[in-house]
Design a protein around this motif. Structure first.
Motif, PDB file in Angstrom:
ATOM      1  N   LEU A 126       0.823  -1.207   0.000  1.00 57.99           N
ATOM      2  CA  LEU A 126       0.000   0.000   0.000  1.00 57.99           C
ATOM      3  C   LEU A 126       0.860   1.260   0.000  1.00 57.99           C
ATOM      4  CD1 LEU A 126      -2.781  -1.044   2.552  1.00 57.99           C
ATOM      5  CD2 LEU A 126      -2.923  -1.010   0.054  1.00 57.99           C
ATOM      6  N   ASN A 127       2.005   1.203   0.663  1.00 60.78           N
ATOM      7  CA  ASN A 127       2.937   2.338   0.609  1.00 60.78           C
ATOM      8  C   ASN A 127       3.484   2.526  -0.800  1.00 60.78           C
ATOM      9  OD1 ASN A 127       2.648   2.987   3.325  1.00 60.78           O
ATOM     10  ND2 ASN A 127       4.350   1.691   3.964  1.00 60.78           N
ATOM     11  N   CYS A 128       3.672   1.423  -1.535  1.00 63.62           N
ATOM     12  CA  CYS A 128       4.113   1.525  -2.926  1.00 63.62           C
ATOM     13  C   CYS A 128       3.064   2.223  -3.780  1.00 63.62           C
ATOM     14  CB  CYS A 128       4.417   0.140  -3.484  1.00 63.62           C
ATOM     15  SG  CYS A 128       5.886  -0.633  -2.797  1.00 63.62           S
ATOM     16  N   VAL A 129       1.786   1.921  -3.525  1.00 58.98           N
ATOM     17  CA  VAL A 129       0.714   2.607  -4.248  1.00 58.98           C
ATOM     18  C   VAL A 129       0.724   4.098  -3.938  1.00 58.98           C
ATOM     19  CG1 VAL A 129      -1.786   2.747  -4.555  1.00 58.98           C
ATOM     20  CG2 VAL A 129      -0.685   0.517  -4.304  1.00 58.98           C
ATOM     21  N   LYS A 130       0.938   4.436  -2.676  1.00 61.36           N
ATOM     22  CA  LYS A 130       1.002   5.849  -2.296  1.00 61.36           C
ATOM     23  C   LYS A 130       2.201   6.537  -2.958  1.00 61.36           C
ATOM     24  CE  LYS A 130       0.079   6.686   1.968  1.00 61.36           C
ATOM     25  NZ  LYS A 130       0.197   6.817   3.451  1.00 61.36           N
ATOM     26  N   THR A 131       3.332   5.847  -3.027  1.00 61.09           N
ATOM     27  CA  THR A 131       4.515   6.414  -3.683  1.00 61.09           C
ATOM     28  C   THR A 131       4.271   6.595  -5.177  1.00 61.09           C
ATOM     29  OG1 THR A 131       5.922   5.311  -2.056  1.00 61.09           O
ATOM     30  CG2 THR A 131       6.985   6.103  -4.046  1.00 61.09           C
ATOM     31  N   TRP A 132       3.598   5.619  -5.800  1.00 61.96           N
ATOM     32  CA  TRP A 132       3.263   5.738  -7.226  1.00 61.96           C
ATOM     33  C   TRP A 132       2.359   6.946  -7.455  1.00 61.96           C
ATOM     34  CZ3 TRP A 132      -1.057   5.925 -10.256  1.00 61.96           C
ATOM     35  CH2 TRP A 132      -0.888   5.701 -11.621  1.00 61.96           C
ATOM     36  N   SER A 133       1.397   7.166  -6.580  1.00 55.09           N
ATOM     37  CA  SER A 133       0.500   8.313  -6.713  1.00 55.09           C
ATOM     38  C   SER A 133       1.260   9.627  -6.575  1.00 55.09           C
ATOM     39  CB  SER A 133      -0.603   8.217  -5.662  1.00 55.09           C
ATOM     40  OG  SER A 133      -1.462   9.331  -5.719  1.00 55.09           O
ATOM     41  N   THR A 134       2.222   9.674  -5.654  1.00 62.57           N
ATOM     42  CA  THR A 134       3.051  10.882  -5.504  1.00 62.57           C
ATOM     43  C   THR A 134       3.904  11.115  -6.739  1.00 62.57           C
ATOM     44  OG1 THR A 134       3.138  10.480  -3.119  1.00 62.57           O
ATOM     45  CG2 THR A 134       4.719  12.038  -4.022  1.00 62.57           C
ATOM     46  N   MET A 135       4.460  10.042  -7.305  1.00 67.42           N
ATOM     47  CA  MET A 135       5.243  10.159  -8.538  1.00 67.42           C
ATOM     48  C   MET A 135       4.373  10.677  -9.681  1.00 67.42           C
ATOM     49  SD  MET A 135       7.005   7.095 -10.721  1.00 67.42           S
ATOM     50  CE  MET A 135       5.364   6.538 -11.181  1.00 67.42           C
ATOM     51  N   TYR A 136       3.151  10.201  -9.750  1.00 69.73           N
ATOM     52  CA  TYR A 136       2.221  10.651 -10.792  1.00 69.73           C
ATOM     53  C   TYR A 136       1.970  12.151 -10.662  1.00 69.73           C
ATOM     54  CZ  TYR A 136      -2.007  10.726 -13.693  1.00 69.73           C
ATOM     55  OH  TYR A 136      -2.938  11.003 -14.662  1.00 69.73           O
ATOM     56  N   ARG A 137       1.771  12.620  -9.453  1.00 65.27           N
ATOM     57  CA  ARG A 137       1.518  14.044  -9.240  1.00 65.27           C
ATOM     58  C   ARG A 137       2.734  14.884  -9.598  1.00 65.27           C
ATOM     59  NH1 ARG A 137       0.071  15.233  -3.273  1.00 65.27           N
ATOM     60  NH2 ARG A 137       2.277  14.686  -3.096  1.00 65.27           N
ATOM     61  N   ASP A 138       3.933  14.384  -9.289  1.00 63.00           N
ATOM     62  CA  ASP A 138       5.144  15.142  -9.609  1.00 63.00           C
ATOM     63  C   ASP A 138       5.407  15.184 -11.105  1.00 63.00           C
ATOM     64  OD1 ASP A 138       5.437  15.534  -6.926  1.00 63.00           O
ATOM     65  OD2 ASP A 138       7.125  14.145  -6.668  1.00 63.00           O
ATOM     66  N   ASP A 139       5.188  14.071 -11.815  1.00 63.27           N
ATOM     67  CA  ASP A 139       5.549  13.991 -13.235  1.00 63.27           C
ATOM     68  C   ASP A 139       4.464  14.539 -14.155  1.00 63.27           C
ATOM     69  OD1 ASP A 139       7.772  12.819 -12.239  1.00 63.27           O
ATOM     70  OD2 ASP A 139       7.373  10.804 -13.000  1.00 63.27           O
ATOM     71  N   ILE A 140       3.198  14.332 -13.814  1.00 64.54           N
ATOM     72  CA  ILE A 140       2.106  14.765 -14.683  1.00 64.54           C
ATOM     73  C   ILE A 140       1.619  16.160 -14.308  1.00 64.54           C
ATOM     74  CG2 ILE A 140      -0.158  14.120 -15.604  1.00 64.54           C
ATOM     75  CD1 ILE A 140       2.171  12.236 -16.294  1.00 64.54           C
ATOM     76  N   GLY A 141       1.727  16.522 -13.037  1.00 63.15           N
ATOM     77  CA  GLY A 141       1.308  17.850 -12.604  1.00 63.15           C
ATOM     78  C   GLY A 141      -0.077  17.911 -12.021  1.00 63.15           C
ATOM     79  N   VAL A 142      -0.803  16.810 -12.025  1.00 59.28           N
ATOM     80  CA  VAL A 142      -2.137  16.747 -11.426  1.00 59.28           C
ATOM     81  C   VAL A 142      -2.203  15.519 -10.536  1.00 59.28           C
ATOM     82  CG1 VAL A 142      -3.279  17.964 -13.312  1.00 59.28           C
ATOM     83  CG2 VAL A 142      -3.059  15.476 -13.402  1.00 59.28           C
ATOM     84  N   CYS A 143      -3.150  15.514  -9.605  1.00 54.79           N
ATOM     85  CA  CYS A 143      -3.311  14.368  -8.719  1.00 54.79           C
ATOM     86  C   CYS A 143      -3.985  13.220  -9.459  1.00 54.79           C
ATOM     87  CB  CYS A 143      -4.137  14.761  -7.490  1.00 54.79           C
ATOM     88  SG  CYS A 143      -3.366  16.000  -6.438  1.00 54.79           S
ATOM     89  N   SER A 144      -3.652  12.030  -9.110  1.00 51.84           N
ATOM     90  CA  SER A 144      -4.289  10.855  -9.692  1.00 51.84           C
ATOM     91  C   SER A 144      -5.739  10.751  -9.217  1.00 51.84           C
ATOM     92  CB  SER A 144      -3.515   9.595  -9.312  1.00 51.84           C
ATOM     93  OG  SER A 144      -3.396   9.493  -7.908  1.00 51.84           O
TER      94      SER A 144
END
Length: 699
Positions: free
Chosen positions: A92-110
């Motif tokens: 579950l922490n990996c999912v949270k980290t993936w979501s943070t990476m998505y926000r940093d790279d794409i610029g919007v929240c998942s």
């Protein structure tokens, strides 16, 4: 200040410019590393899996932007096959980290619904398919007894050698502040989220003042005000909170005493007539005033109170501007908890959680959120609520008086504490742990690579790329061996402690049933510093009926020893057989030193007395005494006169602890207290030490 006005053309030009970059929040180094690792895993997954479906022209960012639910599900399955994750919480922490990476790279929240579906998928399908462990490690908390055991061990039994003994006092005060205020460690020392920012608790955040005693107007009480302004994630938005401390009768729990020790050691008081605590207590507050503030010097106001140690060629000192880091504090508290006999790993947050339970019982939710720096009550309920129900439900149902304090003691880390718990491994246990086949194979590989490097270096192609490649491979394998060695020893130590705690209660029951009294005799503590020996006795002294005059005298004595401790260092790597040491009463034992071979009996006796008294150290030293330690006035005399068993041990000590800190081009001052020679090259200094001081540092 009058702001300049602009016409519509100015703002139209701003609209034509690209968007300003959004400043990303500061994160801890461990969090940033997790995001970087997740980005590498996603890039590799895209190259191996997704690009074969979408085409090689699609990069990982495009794959991330177009990722659907099935893509993420397959990515998590791929990630579990590539790693050794075994817990649902980690996934579950990996999912949270993936979501943070998505926000940093794409610029919007998942999408929140997408993340919710992924979490359900992790808890159900992946948990069953990969047999993941759904249990969650409980977050431990402490109470006042745990704080007492930790501080008593720190002062009376701890054998850890700090770079400078000031670090010991800083650890004690930091633990007290965390336990008595609920503040996060990152608010007092340099947080890992703000590395190299030099942001920590400063002298300007602490106020010492004498106030009138409300119960006796003729007496004064020393108060300490600590203002916390560095809150987590909101250092510029949240309002500072001030905590007030007064002097405790139990010196072990008194943060005011420890703060005075640091302040006097730094000579931070502005008033030059304040040379000791007697000067503070002798001051009478004027009749027309309610208090008198003890101000700091202007140059000390911006300096951090808790500072890290810094090393030079000749000595280790405390930095004036660099604050202590959170990693150092966490390591110190963890080692102290292990030595004090706590079963679960002790952290600084355990004291914060324990104090949070107390605050929750005496304060309103709004006051609790202000004290703990929370924006809402959900944070406390999710992360700080004790897992043990302290409400006496059975007493309420049976109409009996409640015993909530008895129930609350079960939910603290000290319930399983046993001071007999082993802290390390014996030599034979280390040998057994290192008999692992993987470690033996790496040892054999290192021997093979060393032989190959030796043969290659002695041949005609000693500077070829082949030799450099072999040396690089050797270094790589040696690093692997070091990591495996640490992992094997850590695992063996952890298993040893687990076996001890699993069996000790049953062994005690059998022993008591046999008529044998279960006892514990603390190991005899030996101190090389007299001030440390005095503090071990003074701070752990408890007498509820002690007269107030005696309490004040004992407080004065404790403060003076704390000041002396801040300017002292424990010896490193000394030979126990030839090192003078202090017992618990602080008396110096006999020491045997080697005199120069050409010295007469009279010269030997004079040399012995001169070195022990430290009044006049002769230029020619015994050949097994460290010339750097002799000149270090922060060390105890026993450490300065310590003799190594062999000359090669002395050389190794000098190279690793003293000369390793030398910077090329830096002037080397001869550390001998009776010599003022200077050198620019280490070789010249070694020749000087051999010819003038009889200390042979070169082979």
């Amino acid at each position: 200040m009058i702001r300049a006005t602009h016409g519509s053309e100015y703002y139209q030009a701003l609209l034509a410019q690209p968007e300003d970059d959004i400043v990303k929040p500061k994160r801890a180094s461990s969090t940033q590393k997790s995001i970087t690792d997740m980005r590498k895993h996603w890039r590799r997954f895209c190259q191996e899996i997704l690009q074969k479906r979408s085409g090689p022209s699609t990069d990982s960012t495009d794959c991330l932007r177009k990722a659907c639910l099935r893509d993420i599900q397959v990515f998590l399955q791929w990630l579990l096959h590539q790693s050794r994750q075994r817990k649902v919480k980690t996934l579950l922490n990996c999912v949270k980290t993936w979501s943070t990476m998505y926000r940093d790279d794409i610029g919007v929240c998942s999408d929140k619904d997408l993340i919710a579906k992924i979490n359900i998928y992790c808890r159900t399908t992946l948990t069953q398919e990969f047999a993941l462990d759904p249990t969650v490690t409980p977050k431990e908390s402490t109470n006042e007894r745990d704080l007492y055991h930790l501080l008593a061990y720190l002062w009376a039994q701890d054998k850890h050698i700090y770079p400078v003994e000031r670090q010991r006092l800083q650890t004690a005060l930091l633990t007290q502040l965390i336990a008595l205020t609920t503040v996060r460690p990152g608010s007092l020392v340099e947080s890992s989220c703000y590395r190299n920012s030099n942001e920590a608790l400063r002298y300007q955040d602490v106020v010492l003042r004498l106030v009138r005693d409300p119960l006796d107007q003729s007496q004064s009480i020393l108060l300490m005000e600590v203002t916390v302004r560095l809150w987590k994630g909101a250092r510029e938005r949240m309002k500072p909170v001030t905590f007030v401390f007064y002097e405790h009768d139990c010196l072990l729990f008194c943060p005011v005493l420890n703060m005075l020790g640091l302040a006097f050691a730094d000579n931070a008081f502005e008033c030059d007539v304040i040379q000791g605590i007697q000067d503070i207590y002798e001051h009478k507050i004027p009749d027309f005033k309610e208090s008198t503030q003890l101000k700091w010097k202007d140059d000390w106001l911006p300096r951090p109170i808790f500072r890290r140690a810094c090393s030079t060629t000749s000595e280790t000192t405390t930095s004036l501007i660099k604050p202590l880091r959170y990693e150092s504090l966490a390591s110190q508290i963890g080692a102290l908890g292990k030595g004090a006999g706590f079963r679960a790993p002790l952290t600084a947050y355990a004291f914060r959680r324990g104090a949070a339970q107390v605050v929750n019982s005496i304060a309103t939710p709004a006051e609790r959120n202000q004290i703990m720096g929370h924006t809402n009550s959900y944070i406390f309920e999710k992360y700080y609520q004790n897992r043990v129900v302290s409400t006496d439900i059975s007493a309420a149902f049976l109409k009996k008086p409640p015993r909530s304090s008895l129930l609350a003691s079960v939910g603290h880390i000290g319930i399983d504490r046993d001071p007999r718990a082993p802290c390390g491994l014996e030599p034979e246990e280390k040998s057994a742990a290192l008999a692992d086949q993987r470690y033996v194979a790496i040892e054999a590989r290192i021997k093979e690579l060393r032989s190959e490097c030796y043969r290659a270096c002695s041949g005609p192609l000693s500077n070829s790329a082949v030799v450099q490649s072999q040396k690089k491979e050797l270094t790589k394998v040696q690093n692997q061996r070091q990591r495996l060695r640490q992992a094997l020893l850590k695992s063996a130590s952890r298993n040893k402690r687990k076996k001890f705690f699993d069996n000790i209660d049953q062994d005690d029951i059998r022993q008591a049933k046999s008529g044998i009294k279960v006892t514990y005799n603390p190991p005899l503590s030996v101190y090389s510093l007299p001030c440390r020996a005095n503090l071990a006795t003074i701070l752990t002294h408890v007498d509820p009926h002690e007269p107030k005059a005696n309490q004040l005298e004992r407080r004065f004595e404790a403060l003076q020893n704390l000041i002396d401790l801040c300017h002292s260092c424990e010896p490193h790597h000394m030979n126990p057989a030839s090192t003078a040491s202090h017992n618990a009463t602080g008396h110096l034992s006999d020491v045997s030193l080697e005199a120069p071979k050409d010295a007469t009996d009279k010269d030997k006796e004079g040399l012995q007395n001169a070195i022990e008294s430290m009044e006049l150290v002769p230029l020619a030293l015994p050949s097994t005494i460290c010339i750097f330690c002799v000149g270090n006035e922060k060390l105890a005399n026993s450490a300065r006169t310590a003799s190594f068993s062999r000359i090669d041990s002395l050389r190794r000590h000098v190279e690793t602890l003293h000369l390793a800190k030398h910077i090329d081009g830096e002037t080397i001052l001869c550390p001998h207290p009776s010599c003022d020679a200077q050198f620019q090259i280490i070789g010249e200094f070694k020749n000087h030490a051999a010819t003038i001081h009889n200390v042979w540092l070169s082979q």
